[in-house]
Design a protein around this motif. Sequence first.
Motif, PDB file in Angstrom:
ATOM      1  N   CYS A 123      -9.168  19.661   2.702  1.00 31.30           N
ATOM      2  CA  CYS A 123      -7.771  20.053   2.374  1.00 31.30           C
ATOM      3  C   CYS A 123      -6.721  19.385   3.141  1.00 31.30           C
ATOM      4  CB  CYS A 123      -7.519  21.405   2.554  1.00 31.30           C
ATOM      5  SG  CYS A 123      -8.559  22.551   1.689  1.00 31.30           S
ATOM      6  N   SER A 124      -5.558  18.632   2.853  1.00 35.10           N
ATOM      7  CA  SER A 124      -4.660  18.249   3.666  1.00 35.10           C
ATOM      8  C   SER A 124      -3.816  19.258   4.283  1.00 35.10           C
ATOM      9  CB  SER A 124      -3.529  17.369   2.580  1.00 35.10           C
ATOM     10  OG  SER A 124      -4.426  16.419   2.139  1.00 35.10           O
ATOM     11  N   SER A 125      -2.939  18.836   5.352  1.00 34.34           N
ATOM     12  CA  SER A 125      -2.251  19.758   6.133  1.00 34.34           C
ATOM     13  C   SER A 125      -1.284  20.442   5.235  1.00 34.34           C
ATOM     14  CB  SER A 125      -1.588  19.043   7.175  1.00 34.34           C
ATOM     15  OG  SER A 125      -0.981  17.920   6.710  1.00 34.34           O
ATOM     16  N   ASP A 126      -0.727  19.897   4.214  1.00 41.48           N
ATOM     17  CA  ASP A 126       0.262  20.661   3.376  1.00 41.48           C
ATOM     18  C   ASP A 126      -0.213  21.271   1.934  1.00 41.48           C
ATOM     19  OD1 ASP A 126      -0.522  18.328   1.856  1.00 41.48           O
ATOM     20  OD2 ASP A 126       1.384  17.878   1.088  1.00 41.48           O
ATOM     21  N   GLU A 127      -1.812  21.747   2.012  1.00 44.24           N
ATOM     22  CA  GLU A 127      -2.285  22.300   1.302  1.00 44.24           C
ATOM     23  C   GLU A 127      -2.853  23.403   1.704  1.00 44.24           C
ATOM     24  OE1 GLU A 127      -3.593  18.729  -1.959  1.00 44.24           O
ATOM     25  OE2 GLU A 127      -4.902  19.362  -0.088  1.00 44.24           O
ATOM     26  N   GLU A 128      -2.977  24.555   0.736  1.00 45.74           N
ATOM     27  CA  GLU A 128      -3.810  25.778   1.267  1.00 45.74           C
ATOM     28  C   GLU A 128      -5.194  25.986   0.622  1.00 45.74           C
ATOM     29  OE1 GLU A 128      -1.478  29.385   0.112  1.00 45.74           O
ATOM     30  OE2 GLU A 128       0.188  28.565   1.325  1.00 45.74           O
ATOM     31  N   GLY A 129      -5.379  25.370  -0.314  1.00 49.16           N
ATOM     32  CA  GLY A 129      -6.986  25.492  -0.734  1.00 49.16           C
ATOM     33  C   GLY A 129      -7.193  24.072  -1.574  1.00 49.16           C
ATOM     34  N   ARG A 167      -6.665   8.978   6.529  1.00 52.30           N
ATOM     35  CA  ARG A 167      -6.780  10.017   5.640  1.00 52.30           C
ATOM     36  C   ARG A 167      -5.956  11.063   6.083  1.00 52.30           C
ATOM     37  NH1 ARG A 167     -10.088   9.793   0.976  1.00 52.30           N
ATOM     38  NH2 ARG A 167     -11.538   7.810   0.912  1.00 52.30           N
ATOM     39  N   ARG A 168      -6.072  11.179   7.506  1.00 47.74           N
ATOM     40  CA  ARG A 168      -5.437  12.323   8.178  1.00 47.74           C
ATOM     41  C   ARG A 168      -4.806  11.757   9.445  1.00 47.74           C
ATOM     42  NH1 ARG A 168      -7.040  17.027   7.023  1.00 47.74           N
ATOM     43  NH2 ARG A 168      -8.804  17.389   5.710  1.00 47.74           N
ATOM     44  N   GLY A 169      -3.526  12.279   9.625  1.00 51.33           N
ATOM     45  CA  GLY A 169      -2.722  11.865  10.800  1.00 51.33           C
ATOM     46  C   GLY A 169      -1.531  10.853  10.183  1.00 51.33           C
ATOM     47  N   ASP A 170      -0.772  10.372  11.028  1.00 55.22           N
ATOM     48  CA  ASP A 170       0.182   9.433  10.453  1.00 55.22           C
ATOM     49  C   ASP A 170       0.196   8.060  11.040  1.00 55.22           C
ATOM     50  OD1 ASP A 170       2.169  11.588   9.568  1.00 55.22           O
ATOM     51  OD2 ASP A 170       2.230  12.284  11.530  1.00 55.22           O
ATOM     52  N   SER A 209       0.959  -1.298  -0.152  1.00 53.57           N
ATOM     53  CA  SER A 209       0.210   0.048  -0.069  1.00 53.57           C
ATOM     54  C   SER A 209       0.853   1.250   0.051  1.00 53.57           C
ATOM     55  CB  SER A 209      -1.016  -0.090   1.300  1.00 53.57           C
ATOM     56  OG  SER A 209      -1.508   1.217   1.133  1.00 53.57           O
ATOM     57  N   PHE A 210       0.366   2.243  -0.788  1.00 57.76           N
ATOM     58  CA  PHE A 210       1.189   3.643  -0.618  1.00 57.76           C
ATOM     59  C   PHE A 210       0.825   4.120   0.860  1.00 57.76           C
ATOM     60  CE2 PHE A 210       0.576   3.710  -5.253  1.00 57.76           C
ATOM     61  CZ  PHE A 210       2.072   4.001  -5.672  1.00 57.76           C
ATOM     62  N   ASP A 211       1.933   5.036   1.345  1.00 58.52           N
ATOM     63  CA  ASP A 211       1.327   5.830   2.510  1.00 58.52           C
ATOM     64  C   ASP A 211       0.485   7.052   1.943  1.00 58.52           C
ATOM     65  OD1 ASP A 211       3.169   7.632   1.272  1.00 58.52           O
ATOM     66  OD2 ASP A 211       4.513   7.794   2.990  1.00 58.52           O
ATOM     67  N   ARG A 212       0.144   7.863   3.111  1.00 61.83           N
ATOM     68  CA  ARG A 212      -0.837   8.849   2.867  1.00 61.83           C
ATOM     69  C   ARG A 212      -0.390   9.862   1.615  1.00 61.83           C
ATOM     70  NH1 ARG A 212      -2.552  13.607   5.838  1.00 61.83           N
ATOM     71  NH2 ARG A 212      -0.570  13.659   7.095  1.00 61.83           N
ATOM     72  N   ARG A 213       0.712  10.196   1.707  1.00 63.20           N
ATOM     73  CA  ARG A 213       1.515  11.264   0.861  1.00 63.20           C
ATOM     74  C   ARG A 213       1.943  10.470  -0.425  1.00 63.20           C
ATOM     75  NH1 ARG A 213       2.042  15.746   4.226  1.00 63.20           N
ATOM     76  NH2 ARG A 213      -0.258  16.140   5.078  1.00 63.20           N
ATOM     77  N   GLY A 214       1.863   9.280  -0.578  1.00 58.30           N
ATOM     78  CA  GLY A 214       2.784   8.656  -1.854  1.00 58.30           C
ATOM     79  C   GLY A 214       4.169   8.622  -2.057  1.00 58.30           C
ATOM     80  N   LYS A 215       4.783   9.192  -0.543  1.00 58.19           N
ATOM     81  CA  LYS A 215       6.300   9.081  -0.591  1.00 58.19           C
ATOM     82  C   LYS A 215       6.953   7.707  -0.562  1.00 58.19           C
ATOM     83  CE  LYS A 215       6.450  13.792   1.042  1.00 58.19           C
ATOM     84  NZ  LYS A 215       6.985  14.678   2.232  1.00 58.19           N
ATOM     85  N   HIS A 216       6.326   6.698   0.091  1.00 56.04           N
ATOM     86  CA  HIS A 216       6.645   5.474   0.593  1.00 56.04           C
ATOM     87  C   HIS A 216       5.582   4.301   0.301  1.00 56.04           C
ATOM     88  CE1 HIS A 216       8.948   8.017   3.462  1.00 56.04           C
ATOM     89  NE2 HIS A 216      10.103   7.366   2.768  1.00 56.04           N
TER      90      HIS A 216
END
Length: 488
Positions: A386-392, A207-210, A157-164
Amino acid sequence: MNLELLESFGQNYPEEFDGSLDCISLAVTCAFNKYGTLLAVGCNDGRIVIWDFLTRGIAKIISAHVHPVCSLSWTRNGHKLLSASTDNNVCIWDVLTGELEHKYRFPSPVLKVQFDPRNDNRILVCPMRYAAVLVEIGGTHRCLPLDSDGDLNIVASFDRRGKHIYTGNAKGKILVLDVETFEVVASFRIIVGTSSATAVKSIEFARRGDAFLINTSDRVIRVYDSKEIITLGKDGEPEPIQKLQDLVNKTTWKKCCFSGDGEYICAGSARQHALYIWEKSIGNLVKILHGTKGELLLDVVWHPVRPIIASISSGLVSIWAQNQVENWSAFAPDFKELDENVEYEERESEFDIADEDKSVDLNADAQQDEEIEVDVQKVEPVAAFCSSDEEGEDENALQFLPMAPEVEDPEDGWAGQDGMEASAVMLSSDPHDYEDDIMASKRRRMQLYDVSLPDAPTDETHPLISSKASKDKQQPVGGKKTAGRTKK
């Protein structure tokens, strides 16, 4: 409804059955889009039914596969839908048009497919008894590295942000791989007791948190913090945040998922239609939702924003939600609900045109005269979307599907007739050329790929087909399908 108010009132988990969705054919798997406005349901006859979840009506039917659909995944913006079937085919669909864009044929059965959460051109495919495959759409594919023990029963499975990418095998070994380089960033083994390992059945991310959970064959759901896993590195020994299990019945879990805010965990029993809901922070069981006795559960998904759960059993999608109680005093604080009629005593000045007893307040008149500018142009982004790394919010996101009304007796000069007449002229000139053009344009759009996997087990049977329950359910599908096939 204002989504910010949802956090304020009561608990955030469903409490009771709230109706079902009948897809005409038997439902097997389902997935919500990011906003929870559309629900895609994969059926036993290969069709994908997309429901408008707000109106609870069918918005679109895609005749996707010939065999049962076993896995679905949406892109982040909701324009594309990824599906896998028991005939080893993986397809990417344009949701608006319902057209097939890419088709991948695998040599062995595919158990799960997933879009990269942040890259619409990358998908993760988990073939049966083979290493997981990362596919660049329109490009190459790469197999994820296996652990040194060489076990082939892989879930990924991808992690929440798709980095790992997190992978787990039948010996309880978890690998965390960098998406770009496939380098092992962290690893650990789930050990029961002192020495024995347990097989990993699924890995799910909130979807939210780690937080993420691992469902293992020892009937325990372990919740971990992904930041802690990466900090510990290779061969770490992380302690789970929570260990969740049914201590009374020792239930095995068919499917697990997080709530939209990541604060609750839902697990569906593999033996009956029962949903267990735990609070993640404390680990206590807060609710058990019981479906019809004797039914077997196939899939469970939690709505991304609201306290709603969709579960599949006996070919129907069951919806579980909160009991909505009307509270009129929430709108008018001085409103009183009466159990019986009460004689009302009016005040002396209650119905006077001008209240003589009213105290004179000079400041109140001055405040009313002040003009307050209300900004009606600016649209505030909804925090829930919105995700925590997004403004809009994503302005191009597909939240709803347009509906075209079917006009039985169109009047003269109806706009649709002009188009029909034009197409009739094109057909009358040379119908064969016109049909050839349509087929050629569809072929140009749809790209077919044969994925070659060395030493892949080609004689394996998909577990969805081999289980007795699905065999029994497959028999009435033919009659059901021909009797009531819905128009697209």
